[in-house]
Design a protein around this motif. Structure first.
Motif, PDB file in Angstrom:
ATOM      1  N   GLY A   1      -9.884  33.006   6.064  1.00 46.71           N
ATOM      2  CA  GLY A   1     -10.108  33.380   4.620  1.00 46.71           C
ATOM      3  C   GLY A   1     -11.844  32.732   3.928  1.00 46.71           C
ATOM      4  N   ALA A   2     -12.535  32.023   4.866  1.00 45.18           N
ATOM      5  CA  ALA A   2     -13.519  31.548   4.665  1.00 45.18           C
ATOM      6  C   ALA A   2     -14.600  32.895   5.526  1.00 45.18           C
ATOM      7  CB  ALA A   2     -13.960  30.384   5.278  1.00 45.18           C
ATOM      8  N   VAL A   3     -14.794  33.642   6.258  1.00 46.89           N
ATOM      9  CA  VAL A   3     -15.582  34.131   6.707  1.00 46.89           C
ATOM     10  C   VAL A   3     -14.755  35.492   5.960  1.00 46.89           C
ATOM     11  CG1 VAL A   3     -15.929  36.309   8.573  1.00 46.89           C
ATOM     12  CG2 VAL A   3     -15.682  33.759   8.806  1.00 46.89           C
ATOM     13  N   VAL A   4     -13.803  36.292   5.191  1.00 44.35           N
ATOM     14  CA  VAL A   4     -13.961  36.868   4.300  1.00 44.35           C
ATOM     15  C   VAL A   4     -14.020  36.466   2.906  1.00 44.35           C
ATOM     16  CG1 VAL A   4     -11.773  38.562   3.214  1.00 44.35           C
ATOM     17  CG2 VAL A   4     -11.947  38.275   5.579  1.00 44.35           C
ATOM     18  N   THR A   5     -14.205  36.249   2.880  1.00 45.85           N
ATOM     19  CA  THR A   5     -14.624  35.213   1.427  1.00 45.85           C
ATOM     20  C   THR A   5     -15.898  35.322   0.689  1.00 45.85           C
ATOM     21  OG1 THR A   5     -12.909  34.197   0.205  1.00 45.85           O
ATOM     22  CG2 THR A   5     -14.435  33.259  -0.995  1.00 45.85           C
ATOM     23  N   GLU A   6     -16.344  34.871   1.913  1.00 49.18           N
ATOM     24  CA  GLU A   6     -18.316  34.512   2.651  1.00 49.18           C
ATOM     25  C   GLU A   6     -18.563  36.170   2.036  1.00 49.18           C
ATOM     26  OE1 GLU A   6     -21.554  33.122   1.903  1.00 49.18           O
ATOM     27  OE2 GLU A   6     -20.088  32.070   2.160  1.00 49.18           O
ATOM     28  N   ALA A   7     -17.711  36.959   3.187  1.00 52.09           N
ATOM     29  CA  ALA A   7     -18.580  38.245   2.987  1.00 52.09           C
ATOM     30  C   ALA A   7     -18.353  39.485   1.631  1.00 52.09           C
ATOM     31  CB  ALA A   7     -17.811  39.245   4.019  1.00 52.09           C
ATOM     32  N   PHE A   8     -16.986  38.708   0.930  1.00 54.75           N
ATOM     33  CA  PHE A   8     -17.509  39.004  -0.443  1.00 54.75           C
ATOM     34  C   PHE A   8     -18.408  38.680  -1.783  1.00 54.75           C
ATOM     35  CE2 PHE A   8     -15.701  38.147  -4.558  1.00 54.75           C
ATOM     36  CZ  PHE A   8     -15.420  39.085  -4.821  1.00 54.75           C
ATOM     37  N   ALA A   9     -18.842  37.457  -0.928  1.00 55.37           N
ATOM     38  CA  ALA A   9     -19.192  36.914  -1.612  1.00 55.37           C
ATOM     39  C   ALA A   9     -21.378  37.359  -1.341  1.00 55.37           C
ATOM     40  CB  ALA A   9     -19.592  34.725  -1.326  1.00 55.37           C
ATOM     41  N   LEU A  10     -21.536  37.711   0.383  1.00 48.61           N
ATOM     42  CA  LEU A  10     -22.299  38.182   0.166  1.00 48.61           C
ATOM     43  C   LEU A  10     -22.893  39.687  -0.901  1.00 48.61           C
ATOM     44  CD1 LEU A  10     -22.520  37.194   3.802  1.00 48.61           C
ATOM     45  CD2 LEU A  10     -24.229  36.182   2.506  1.00 48.61           C
ATOM     46  N   VAL A  11     -21.130  40.616  -0.185  1.00 47.35           N
ATOM     47  CA  VAL A  11     -21.572  41.457  -0.818  1.00 47.35           C
ATOM     48  C   VAL A  11     -22.065  41.567  -2.886  1.00 47.35           C
ATOM     49  CG1 VAL A  11     -19.666  44.103  -1.906  1.00 47.35           C
ATOM     50  CG2 VAL A  11     -19.933  42.940   0.496  1.00 47.35           C
ATOM     51  N   ALA A  12     -21.936  40.703  -2.838  1.00 46.73           N
ATOM     52  CA  ALA A  12     -22.025  40.278  -4.338  1.00 46.73           C
ATOM     53  C   ALA A  12     -22.880  40.142  -5.066  1.00 46.73           C
ATOM     54  CB  ALA A  12     -20.765  38.998  -5.621  1.00 46.73           C
ATOM     55  N   ARG A  13     -23.283  39.491  -4.384  1.00 49.01           N
ATOM     56  CA  ARG A  13     -25.157  38.645  -4.000  1.00 49.01           C
ATOM     57  C   ARG A  13     -26.251  40.420  -3.890  1.00 49.01           C
ATOM     58  NH1 ARG A  13     -26.792  33.229  -3.035  1.00 49.01           N
ATOM     59  NH2 ARG A  13     -24.764  32.882  -2.246  1.00 49.01           N
ATOM     60  N   ALA A  14     -25.481  41.252  -3.145  1.00 49.17           N
ATOM     61  CA  ALA A  14     -26.492  42.140  -2.347  1.00 49.17           C
ATOM     62  C   ALA A  14     -26.435  42.708  -3.645  1.00 49.17           C
ATOM     63  CB  ALA A  14     -26.088  42.748  -1.357  1.00 49.17           C
ATOM     64  N   ALA A  15     -25.240  42.849  -4.472  1.00 46.59           N
ATOM     65  CA  ALA A  15     -25.326  43.956  -5.610  1.00 46.59           C
ATOM     66  C   ALA A  15     -26.280  43.288  -6.714  1.00 46.59           C
ATOM     67  CB  ALA A  15     -23.671  44.141  -5.815  1.00 46.59           C
ATOM     68  N   GLY A  16     -26.812  42.335  -6.614  1.00 43.78           N
ATOM     69  CA  GLY A  16     -27.491  41.454  -7.965  1.00 43.78           C
ATOM     70  C   GLY A  16     -26.375  40.195  -8.397  1.00 43.78           C
ATOM     71  N   VAL A  17     -25.723  39.829  -8.473  1.00 41.34           N
ATOM     72  CA  VAL A  17     -25.111  39.054  -8.547  1.00 41.34           C
ATOM     73  C   VAL A  17     -25.123  37.615  -8.848  1.00 41.34           C
ATOM     74  CG1 VAL A  17     -22.175  38.185  -9.594  1.00 41.34           C
ATOM     75  CG2 VAL A  17     -23.177  40.024  -8.995  1.00 41.34           C
ATOM     76  N   PRO A  18     -26.165  37.015  -9.931  1.00 44.22           N
ATOM     77  CA  PRO A  18     -26.572  35.624  -9.555  1.00 44.22           C
ATOM     78  C   PRO A  18     -25.772  34.975  -8.964  1.00 44.22           C
ATOM     79  CG  PRO A  18     -26.550  36.448 -11.920  1.00 44.22           C
ATOM     80  CD  PRO A  18     -26.121  37.372 -11.084  1.00 44.22           C
ATOM     81  N   MET A  19     -26.321  34.004  -8.171  1.00 48.30           N
ATOM     82  CA  MET A  19     -25.606  33.509  -7.627  1.00 48.30           C
ATOM     83  C   MET A  19     -26.267  31.400  -7.788  1.00 48.30           C
ATOM     84  SD  MET A  19     -22.424  34.649  -5.934  1.00 48.30           S
ATOM     85  CE  MET A  19     -22.308  36.244  -5.755  1.00 48.30           C
ATOM     86  N   GLU A  20     -25.601  31.227  -9.169  1.00 49.69           N
ATOM     87  CA  GLU A  20     -25.804  30.362 -10.215  1.00 49.69           C
ATOM     88  C   GLU A  20     -24.801  29.783 -10.595  1.00 49.69           C
ATOM     89  OE1 GLU A  20     -29.435  30.919 -11.728  1.00 49.69           O
ATOM     90  OE2 GLU A  20     -30.943  30.591  -9.865  1.00 49.69           O
ATOM     91  N   ALA A  21     -24.004  28.676 -10.580  1.00 51.98           N
ATOM     92  CA  ALA A  21     -22.956  27.692 -11.349  1.00 51.98           C
ATOM     93  C   ALA A  21     -23.014  26.621 -11.888  1.00 51.98           C
ATOM     94  CB  ALA A  21     -22.037  28.258 -10.733  1.00 51.98           C
ATOM     95  N   ALA A  22     -22.592  26.285 -12.912  1.00 54.87           N
ATOM     96  CA  ALA A  22     -22.981  24.914 -13.246  1.00 54.87           C
ATOM     97  C   ALA A  22     -21.234  24.254 -12.956  1.00 54.87           C
ATOM     98  CB  ALA A  22     -23.673  25.096 -14.600  1.00 54.87           C
ATOM     99  N   SER A  23     -21.344  22.982 -13.304  1.00 58.00           N
ATOM    100  CA  SER A  23     -20.381  22.716 -13.039  1.00 58.00           C
ATOM    101  C   SER A  23     -19.661  22.395 -14.760  1.00 58.00           C
ATOM    102  CB  SER A  23     -19.738  20.742 -12.663  1.00 58.00           C
ATOM    103  OG  SER A  23     -19.829  21.097 -11.215  1.00 58.00           O
TER     104      SER A  23
END
Length: 152
Positions: free
Chosen positions: A34-56
């Protein structure tokens, strides 16, 4: 040379290799997958230009989600799922059903976090929420299948 009877071969094929392993081990393997698949999903989103910045909640600005952050998040939160699965395997009358209902409800509840994340782009909120579903879609069925083979 080992001899395998037709019944044992059929039983092994029908139930799968993981069905004979300890629940905690299946949980660890499911978590890693699950961790590998989820990180791959996030890397694809990052490559597509989704900003990977979030706040609590309560933060004044968003912070960078590092590469590997999704992987680590799945590892961290899955520990609770593994503990839940082990406990249910020992004490629940229907461990697979109880585990599935509980984890689906918890996954749905977890979607509130990304939805209310301040100072976070909508596209990032969507990716964060989807990543919760991606992780659960990998981890929950693997553990639930293992729990369906618990015999009392």
């Amino acid at each position: 040379m080992s001899v395998t009877t037709p019944q044992s071969q059929e039983q092994r094929t029908e139930s799968g290799l993981l069905s004979t392993r300890p629940v905690w081990l299946v949980g660890i393997l499911a978590t890693l997958a699950g961790a590998v698949v989820t990180e791959a999903f996030a890397l694809v989103a990052r490559a597509a230009g989704v900003p990977m910045e979030a706040a609590s909640p309560g933060a004044t600005e968003a912070a960078e989600i590092p590469v590997g952050g999704f992987f680590g998040g799945v590892l961290f939160w899955s520990v609770a799922g593994i503990v839940l699965a082990v406990v249910l395997a020992h004490w629940a009358k229907q461990p697979a059903r109880t585990f599935t209902v509980t984890t689906v409800a918890l996954t749905a509840l977890s979607l509130a976090g990304p939805a209310v994340a301040p100072h976070t782009a909508t596209s990032t909120q969507i990716v964060l929420a989807a990543s919760h579903v991606v992780a659960a879609a990998v981890v929950v069925p693997l553990l639930a299948r293992r729990l369906s083979h618990v015999r009392r």
